[in-house]
Enzyme design. Structure first.
Site, PDB file in Angstrom:
ATOM      1  N   LYS A 273       0.464  -1.483  -0.023  1.00  0.00           N
ATOM      2  CA  LYS A 273       0.135  -0.096  -0.050  1.00  0.00           C
ATOM      3  C   LYS A 273       0.564   1.468   0.126  1.00  0.00           C
ATOM      4  O   LYS A 273       0.515   3.062  -0.185  1.00  0.00           O
ATOM      5  CB  LYS A 273      -1.070  -0.049   1.163  1.00  0.00           C
ATOM      6  CG  LYS A 273      -2.168  -0.838   0.656  1.00  0.00           C
ATOM      7  CD  LYS A 273      -2.934  -0.641   2.014  1.00  0.00           C
ATOM      8  CE  LYS A 273      -4.278  -2.045   1.439  1.00  0.00           C
ATOM      9  NZ  LYS A 273      -3.295  -3.612   2.263  1.00  0.00           N
TER      10      LYS A 273
HETATM   11  C1  LIG Z   1      -4.119  -4.760   1.631  1.00  0.00           C
HETATM   12  C2  LIG Z   1      -3.992  -6.021   1.055  1.00  0.00           C
HETATM   13  C3  LIG Z   1      -4.362  -6.997   0.197  1.00  0.00           C
HETATM   14  C4  LIG Z   1      -5.314  -6.597  -0.211  1.00  0.00           C
HETATM   15  O1  LIG Z   1      -5.322  -6.140  -1.228  1.00  0.00           O
HETATM   16  P1  LIG Z   1      -6.573  -5.161  -2.252  1.00  0.00           P
HETATM   17  O2  LIG Z   1      -6.003  -4.100  -3.281  1.00  0.00           O
HETATM   18  O3  LIG Z   1      -7.448  -5.008  -1.219  1.00  0.00           O
HETATM   19  O4  LIG Z   1      -7.563  -7.097  -3.065  1.00  0.00           O
HETATM   20  C5  LIG Z   1      -3.228  -8.101   0.849  1.00  0.00           C
HETATM   21  N1  LIG Z   1      -2.267  -8.722   0.994  1.00  0.00           N
HETATM   22  C6  LIG Z   1      -1.988  -6.563   2.138  1.00  0.00           C
HETATM   23  C7  LIG Z   1      -0.479  -7.524   2.919  1.00  0.00           C
HETATM   24  C8  LIG Z   1      -2.860  -6.544   2.309  1.00  0.00           C
HETATM   25  O5  LIG Z   1      -1.581  -5.201   3.441  1.00  0.00           O
END
Ligand SMILES: *Cc1c(COP(=O)(O)O)cnc(C)c1O
Length: 462
Positions: free
Chosen positions: A112
């Site tokens: 993210k």
């Molecule tokens: C947010 C997250 C996901 C999921 O990603 P999306 O874009 O919501 O499908 C998977 N793994 C980790 C470690 C995350 O922080």
């Protein structure tokens, strides 16, 4: 470049306005009116370029004249400077024709950071131009909140508020939110669970008067700008292993469907992606949907991959929009039915989805076994989310088509599960090795909308 709502009932916006809007007023999500295509020779020319140069090339067509090329270039530079790895998103081979795309070298050790870091820079520029202050608000079960706080700490004209369920996130996730000392950071520990936090944030956005007065901006993955930035690493990784002259597939640990949807945009731009494979844990609504069992929510069951513990994958609406031939009215009707209980997906729409996306579901035991197997086989420690991606990547791997599995978080973010499974304790990068000894600052709040609104107002009025 104009953006339209998936539900067809909102005015078109340019990129900048989309960034501030988050959700469209008709309840839909913004998507580009047309998806720009890159020529094969343009894609081929990305090979060997830096991550930052690839980002500039991939993002520019979506920005229109919202930001100048020079501004965008500087924002990209500032965003990725804070990453630990010169490649930003390095590829590691973990099997015959199977690669791991490590997306955890950013400041909070989860993918993210890629989007959040750049968006914060774009907001910084946009707010300076507008001479305006905004309140960035989000609810988190862990990773989103820490990435948002890390990206917005110290950014002028912003206050960032993150609501998290008190006592229900990992120590590292909490410390990442409570130890930044900048005054514009507000970590709010709510007496409740993640759903309570989300409901509070939703209620604040639905309170139109409060929302406008405070200039609330949502930082969850429905924000188009987040999807946009995630397209970049599909391109950077694909050209590393031979695209556009080679077709390849991706396996993506999926929760809200944001990360994998960025892959769909990359494919639509001309990147030769054969399959985008949705990897879920035991909360498998998406896997059920893609295997023809309808789109019906169940109960969320907590797992060792908490960032994927969802029942409603907000961004799936964007995938449905394309599967239903970009018909806003069809999506408005479909989402209305879904909100009541669930829906069956039309046969033609399902065919279209299944043409693009594969899927697989991984149990808790299998997740642990995969962590252990790769630690023994390659020395690579996988976080539980990444292990789910790798397991499903194995299942969908074809002989002649390279598979890239996305590693979405650093194993040290989920120490317990990783150590339990592999017998090895993952260590934090030295940059944050002292996290546990830093001073925490947190505001404990009741699960009470008025109390939290008053707190936010008091910060604005200071
Ligand atoms: C947010 C997250 C996901 C999921 O990603 P999306 O874009 O919501 O499908 C998977 N793994 C980790 C470690 C995350 O922080």
């Amino acid at each position: 470049m104009e953006y339209v709502s998936t539900r067809g009932g909102a005015p078109e916006l340019d990129f900048r306005a989309t960034m501030f809007a988050g959700l469209a007023p008709d309840g839909g999500l913004y998507v580009p009116k047309t998806i720009p295509r890159l020529k094969q020779k343009t894609i081929a020319a990305l090979a060997g370029q830096s991550f930052e140069d690839i980002a500039l090339r991939v993002i520019t067509p979506f920005i229109g004249d919202s930001f100048s090329e020079e501004t965008l270039r500087r924002c990209i530079q500032d965003a990725y400077d804070k990453f630990d790895h010169p490649a930003r998103a390095p590829l590691v081979q973990i099997g015959q024709n199977h690669w791991l795309l490590e997306l955890f070298h950013g400041p909070t050790l989860a993918f993210k950071d890629f989007a959040m870091q750049l968006i914060a820079q774009l907001f910084r520029v946009a707010l300076r131009d507008r001479q305006q202050q905004i309140m960035v608000i989000g609810a988190t079960s862990g990773d989103t909140g820490s990435a948002a706080i890390e990206a917005f700490r110290g950014i002028e004209n912003t206050e960032v508020f993150v609501l998290f369920p008190h006592g229900r996130i990992s120590d590292i996730q909490r410390l990442q939110m409570t130890t930044p000392s900048e005054k514009n950071v507000h970590a709010l520990a709510v007496d409740g669970d993640f759903d309570d936090c989300q409901a509070l944030v939703k209620a604040m956005f639905n309170d139109r008067k409060f929302r406008n007065e405070m200039r609330l901006v949502a930082m969850n993955s429905i924000n188009w700008a987040r999807i946009l930035v995630q397209i970049v690493y599909y391109f950077s990784s694909a050209v590393r292993i031979g695209a556009p002259h080679r077709t390849l597939s991706y396996a993506v640990p999926t929760g809200n469907f944001g990360d994998i949807f960025a892959g769909f945009i990359a494919k639509s731009m001309g990147l030769p992606i054969k399959k985008l494979v949705v990897a879920t844990n035991q909360n498998d609504i998406l896997h059920r949907c893609l295997t023809g069992q309808g789109y019906f929510r169940g109960e969320t069951r907590p797992s060792i991959s908490p960032s994927m513990d969802i029942q409603v994958a907000s961004n799936f609406e964007r995938a449905l929009y394309y599967a239903y031939g970009c018909s806003g009215s069809a999506i408005a009707e479909l989402m209305d039915l879904f909100s009541q209980r669930g829906v069956e997906i039309d046969e033609t729409a399902l065919d279209s989805l299944v043409g693009v996306y594969g899927s697989g579901r991984v149990s808790e035991d299998e997740t642990r076994a995969t962590i252990s197997k790769y630690q023994r086989k390659t020395g690579e420690l996988l976080c539980p989310h990444s292990a789910i991606g790798v397991r499903v990547g194995e299942q969908w791997q074809e002989r002649s088509v390279p598979m890239i599995s996305l590693a979405t978080a650093h194993p040290a973010k989920f120490v317990e599960a990783v150590e339990d499974s592999s017998g090895q304790c993952p260590t934090l990068p030295s940059r944050i090795a002292d996290l546990h000894t830093r001073t925490e600052r947190v505001c404990r709040v009741k699960n009470d909308l008025t109390e939290i609104q008053n707190y936010i107002r008091s910060i604005r009025d200071k």
